[in-house]
Design a protein around this motif. Structure first.
Motif, PDB file in Angstrom:
ATOM      1  N   SER A 201       0.673  33.170  -5.738  1.00 17.22           N
ATOM      2  CA  SER A 201      -0.318  33.824  -6.598  1.00 17.22           C
ATOM      3  C   SER A 201      -0.515  33.065  -7.901  1.00 17.22           C
ATOM      4  O   SER A 201      -1.557  33.207  -8.543  1.00 17.22           O
ATOM      5  N   ASP A 202       0.483  32.278  -8.314  1.00 16.94           N
ATOM      6  CA  ASP A 202       0.410  31.541  -9.578  1.00 16.94           C
ATOM      7  C   ASP A 202       1.102  30.191  -9.438  1.00 16.94           C
ATOM      8  O   ASP A 202       2.101  30.066  -8.707  1.00 16.94           O
ATOM      9  N   HIS A 204       2.902  27.383 -11.968  1.00 19.61           N
ATOM     10  CA  HIS A 204       3.416  27.161 -13.317  1.00 19.61           C
ATOM     11  C   HIS A 204       3.775  25.688 -13.480  1.00 19.61           C
ATOM     12  O   HIS A 204       4.587  25.151 -12.723  1.00 19.61           O
ATOM     13  N   ARG A 217       4.723  31.331  -7.986  1.00 18.60           N
ATOM     14  CA  ARG A 217       5.094  32.733  -7.835  1.00 18.60           C
ATOM     15  C   ARG A 217       4.677  33.173  -6.430  1.00 18.60           C
ATOM     16  O   ARG A 217       3.489  33.187  -6.102  1.00 18.60           O
ATOM     17  N   CYS A 270      -9.696  30.123  -9.467  1.00 20.19           N
ATOM     18  CA  CYS A 270      -8.526  29.547 -10.141  1.00 20.19           C
ATOM     19  C   CYS A 270      -8.687  29.752 -11.642  1.00 20.19           C
ATOM     20  O   CYS A 270      -9.588  29.163 -12.253  1.00 20.19           O
ATOM     21  N   VAL A 284      -0.619  27.506 -16.624  1.00 20.29           N
ATOM     22  CA  VAL A 284      -0.462  28.465 -15.526  1.00 20.29           C
ATOM     23  C   VAL A 284      -1.818  28.639 -14.855  1.00 20.29           C
ATOM     24  O   VAL A 284      -2.829  28.848 -15.534  1.00 20.29           O
ATOM     25  N   ARG A 286      -3.708  30.952 -12.101  1.00 24.88           N
ATOM     26  CA  ARG A 286      -3.707  32.156 -11.266  1.00 24.88           C
ATOM     27  C   ARG A 286      -4.669  31.917 -10.093  1.00 24.88           C
ATOM     28  O   ARG A 286      -5.827  31.544 -10.293  1.00 24.88           O
TER      29      ARG A 286
END
Length: 583
Positions: A201-202, A204, A217, A270, A284, A286
């Protein structure tokens, strides 16, 4: 200042070289790729320093000694090795929105124009000796190729990815030019494709002194993926900023932007967020899947009694229904499922969101925009003039929004909204504390659904064991996707009377239990006994010791004799948390 003069003419005018020396240098230059200044220096007719000083004086430009310049790596990262090598330039600093650019050939207007077009900012040229420019490029940009070779080893090949910015299609050629060379583009594409394949989902990207930490994530948990070479990071960040339409020269202020990418036939939104840290900008991304199949109530993991009660609330022509829980608990997905359940051509449904996480066909979705003062409250006030039947408010953040939502629910509208509280019985008191009158709230609020997300046991390897086992399908984790835990407070006469007296959560729960109210912990215990998740995952989600979950489960059959029941869809179908061959 005449920057259209030729170098030879300027050196002749300033008596640095003679006409004969110029002619000999021009003859020697034929058939080579050397610049005239390099030839004059190699023939001993003029030193690089002499040439640089004369150019600076003649053109009225400042001169810079690169040997004494301490240049920020993030500034160097504004231009890639391909760009600085091609034009013999080096970025020095950004002052008041203007780039100070060291140039070996300040007469090269094309180089200045290229940098200005790439960075979309004014450029102030500085004159530097050619050898110093070349030395700095070799010292500070020499590891780029090695860095991108390592990136290709760490991140699998991605194939072609179609990119579009928030404002429309992206010019691929322009991005390639801005990124300097194709390795940067391939690295970012591979990063996005790998994250989507792993159902993250993410993404980093976190800079440290010696490396960049890459984490995804997945199923609500951050997972370490790799350490990336620090030398490649500035170009990667610049590429992501260009895609998201952010200012690539701004490294101190947080920025937010977005772009769209089509990856393996999936259209992904995104959302890019940057934040300055001690070692540079943390990024980050998403990932939201716009092409995920429509989420319905049968995909949330609601037990039959809760689903039936929620359907009853959604069938009401008016009233306020709240979905509560902390950030990341799936509240928006539940609201989308509710809208999909009630959607019809006879209803005018309008939402106010920040951001719009997924497009719902046939629903009018409004994006909050603080820049033009389109707040939740202001948008809600305008929506009431659009003849709506159903209104969804992405989040009740302030008193004004709360009061308008309550009054809208009293005037013939079904209002769905989210609120940040830990449990269902705390929601009424929270709204009262925000300034909503108890008598208005009692007349408008018809239900509160509190929820959490827990990791779901992998159906491929853990179904019989009732514990995480691990297989190829779940990446050896034993879990695949997530499932929701719920408690649904239906507001009846007893609960309404308690609200009028500003009763606390405990008193409300006591009243609600007379009508069959079940807590999050009780719902969790039942789902553990059904083999959907584990005590440990529930304990993490609810912040209680695992033995408390066990004690709730002990009042029920430990394990059913038949196959564990499942929701009609596997787990909570949040964007990017689907199992199977979604990637």
């Amino acid at each position: 200042m005449n920057r259209h003069q030729k170098l030879g003419e300027i050196l002749l005018q300033n008596r640095v070289i003679s006409q004969e020396q110029l002619e000999r240098a021009l003859e020697a230059k034929v058939g080579t790729r050397q610049r005239l200044g390099q030839v004059l220096s190699s023939l001993g007719f003029a030193t690089e320093t002499q040439i640089a000083r004369v150019l600076a004086l003649q053109l009225g430009l400042p001169m810079v000694d690169l040997a004494h310049e301490d240049i920020d790596p993030e500034v160097l990262g504004l231009l890639t090795r391909a760009v600085v090598s091609q034009h013999n330039v080096v970025p020095l600093r950004v002052v008041d929105g203007t780039l100070h650019l060291a140039m070996a050939d300040p007469l090269d207007l094309r180089a200045e124009d290229t940098v200005r077009d790439l960075l979309k900012m004014p450029v102030k040229p500085f004159v530097a000796s050619e050898s110093q420019v070349l030395d700095l490029i070799m010292q500070r940009y020499s590891h780029d190729d090695e860095a991108y070779d390592l990136l290709e080893q760490l991140i699998p090949e991605s194939g072609e990815i179609a990119i579009a910015s928030a404002d429309g299609p992206v010019d691929k050629a322009a991005l390639l030019k801005a990124s300097g060379f194709e390795s940067v583009v391939k690295a970012v594409n591979a990063l996005l494709a790998d994250a989507v394949k792993r159902i993250a989902s993410d993404i980093h990207l976190e800079p440290f002194d010696q490396s960049i930490r890459l984490r995804y994530r997945i199923d609500g948990r951050l997972r370490h993926i790799a350490f990336l070479p620090v030398q490649a990071y500035p170009a990667l960040v610049s590429r992501l900023k260009l895609l998201a339409n952010l200012d690539i020269t701004e490294t101190r202020r947080p920025q937010d932007g977005s772009f769209r990418a089509t990856i393996s036939h999936r259209v992904m939104s995104c959302r890019v967020s940057t934040l300055r840290t001690g070692y540079g900008e943390k990024v980050v991304i998403r990932l939201l899947d716009n092409t995920m199949r429509k989420v319905g109530l049968d995909g949330l993991g609601l037990l039959p009694q809760d689903r039936s009660a929620l359907e009853g609330l959604l069938a009401q022509p008016q009233g306020l229904v709240l979905v509560t829980g902390p950030t990341g608990s799936g509240k928006t997905t539940t609201l989308y499922a509710a809208l999909n359940h009630i959607h019809s051509d006879e209803l005018n449904i309008i939402t106010i969101e920040d951001p719009i996480e997924s497009q719902i066909h046939g629903v009018n979705q409004v994006q909050v925009d603080e820049g033009c003062n389109l707040t939740f409250a202001r948008a809600l006030r305008s929506i009431l003039r659009q003849d709506p039947n159903v209104i969804m408010v992405g989040e009740v953040r302030d008193t004004e929004t709360a009061e308008i939502a309550v009054r809208a629910s009293l005037t013939g509208h079904l209002v769905l909204a989210t609120l940040h509280t830990n449990d269902a019985c705390s929601a009424p008191l929270r709204l009262i504390d925000m300034g909503v009158e108890p008598y208005l709230l009692g007349a408008s609020l018809i239900g509160v659904l509190a929820q959490r997300l827990v990791r779901r046991l992998c159906p491929e390897c853990s179904q019989r064991e009732g514990r995480p086992v691990g297989c190829r399908a779940c990446g050896l984790s034993g879990y695949s996707g997530r499932v929701g835990l719920y408690e649904l407070l239906s507001v009846d006469a007893r609960v309404r009377d308690a609200m009028h007296t500003k009763a606390g959560p405990s008193a409300l729960e006591k009243m609600a239990r007379r009508s069959g109210f079940r807590t999050l912990q009780e719902d969790a215990a039942e789902k553990v006994s059904m083999g959907w998740t584990t005590h440990e995952q529930v304990a993490l989600a609810l912040g209680v010791p695992s033995w408390e979950v066990l004690s709730e489960a002990s009042t029920q059959d430990s394990w059913p004799d038949t196959e564990p029941q499942e929701p009609a869809l596997p787990g909570l179908l949040l964007p990017n948390f689907r199992k199977g061959n979604a990637a």
